[in-house]
Design an enzyme around this catalytic site. Sequence first.
Site, short mmCIF file in Angstrom:
data_model
loop_
_atom_site.label_atom_id
_atom_site.label_comp_id
_atom_site.label_asym_id
_atom_site.label_seq_id
_atom_site.Cartn_x
_atom_site.Cartn_y
_atom_site.Cartn_z
CD GLU A 177 13.45 12.80 -4.58
OE1 GLU A 177 13.92 11.81 -4.18
OE2 GLU A 177 12.29 13.16 -4.22
CD GLU A 372 8.60 12.52 -6.46
OE1 GLU A 372 8.78 12.03 -5.47
OE2 GLU A 372 9.51 12.15 -7.62
C1 FCB Z 1 10.93 10.18 -3.84
C2 FCB Z 1 11.20 9.52 -5.24
C3 FCB Z 1 9.91 8.79 -5.73
C4 FCB Z 1 9.34 7.94 -4.82
C5 FCB Z 1 8.92 8.76 -3.45
C6 FCB Z 1 8.30 8.04 -2.27
O1 FCB Z 1 12.28 10.17 -3.06
O2 FCB Z 1 11.61 10.48 -6.23
O3 FCB Z 1 10.65 8.11 -6.72
O4 FCB Z 1 10.11 6.75 -4.34
O5 FCB Z 1 10.04 9.35 -3.02
#
Ligand code: FCB
Length: 472
Positions: A177, A372
Amino acid sequence: MTTTDPDTEVGRDLLRFPPDFLWGAATASFQIEGATGVDGRGPSIWDTFAATPGAVHEGHTGDPACDHYHRYPADVELMAELGLGAYRFSLAWPRIQPVGAGRVEPRGLAFYDRLVDELLGRGIQPVVTLYHWDLPQALEDNGGWRNRDTAYRFAEYAALSHEHLGDRVRQWTTLNEPWCSAFLGYASGIHAPGVVDPKASLEAAHHLMLGHGLAVQLMRDQAPDDHELSIVLNFCALAVDDDSQLDAARKVDGLQNRLFLDPLGGRGYPRDVVEDTAWLGDWTAVVRDGDLDVIAAPIDWMGVNYYSPTRVAAAADPLAVSGGPFPGLRGVEFLPPRGEVTGFGWEVDARGLTDLLARLQRDVGLPLVITENGSAFPDVVRDGEVVDEDRTRYLVDHLRAVHEAIAAGVDVRGYFAWSLLDNFEWAAGYSQRFGIVHVDYDTQVRTVKRSGRTLAEVIGANAVPATGYDLP
Ligand code: FCB
């Protein structure tokens, strides 16, 4: 597309995933490891930020987190019990190079040796992220990502880590990110290093991407053919009420999605973004000849992090600035979430994931991995159990959304739940629990939540139920 499971008498429809679909869970070093002062680890920007009064919820810090640094064998055993095929984790740069350059700390590398060996011993594939936000503080003291030199330091660290672990780790991700590192770290300042300067956020964004490209080039040169290199982006899934809001959506899409997708795809920075963002400073002073070729170094797949949609509209006052991570953006209003929200207040919208994947299939042309996806809720342990119905629904609904995209032809190769463990949620400290496994931070006891058991069943069946939340 639904198929009836031939192995059960129940006859309930199951949505099957491709046979080699990769199932995993994800974490990040600073969020789980704890042990910030041991074995020669240097301070990171998150140690400094957490020590800054008012920066992190209730002054929480990276200790003890989940004490994963010491408890990793039991945590890997838990992963095996859940049936995970892969585990996405990040290396802490300040453990490996305490001041971000030069001297390598063998005890830092040795920790990741032990972790990787433990994973492989359990048949779990390691998926390494090189940078999940814990920049060595010594580099920040030198300007951090504002300084072009940090891109070269990152590439060196990536190459030496890859050289050390590459005999056992095939899957490598450069950055997690970069939008967050650049715009939350240097524009809104709600993340480390807490700088509030939009010009710094452009420098950071470009130097992060340059570091990514340089790292990919070095790793590719030394990688065997079966290594896969990737980057993980957090895409903004934009939701608008009608077509008259599309221009507002285009602006945000430019600043959050195309700013990264276009240079990675060899198209350079999007012209509309460059022309419309004098508030980010002088692009020509930041982007040098040849940089865009470096950034476009070919990768093998793209990681997609998705949690929630972003609702935007044209602002009533076209000159009003949006503020936050986009202090100079005019004419865009960010709207509050609608309908169901998580404990963190994030809107729940699984359809947004299907639509995002379809768009990425068109615009990226690379295999995609959900690196994620997850939700925070205020879980409690009762009689040794955590019955997190809300997170279980979120999980299954989003898996159905992934399945729908695959059925429509999108090339999605895997899904990683965020997160394996409850952990340090950045500026929110330990107040937000994202784990499929509950962590009691006082005793370090782990309790698999109902959502974790459901994921284990999904993995076992390689399928989600077409309706409802229970597998037959
Ligand atoms: C993302 C991050 C991760 C976590 C989630 C909830 O942006 O990559 O580390 O904090 O959000």
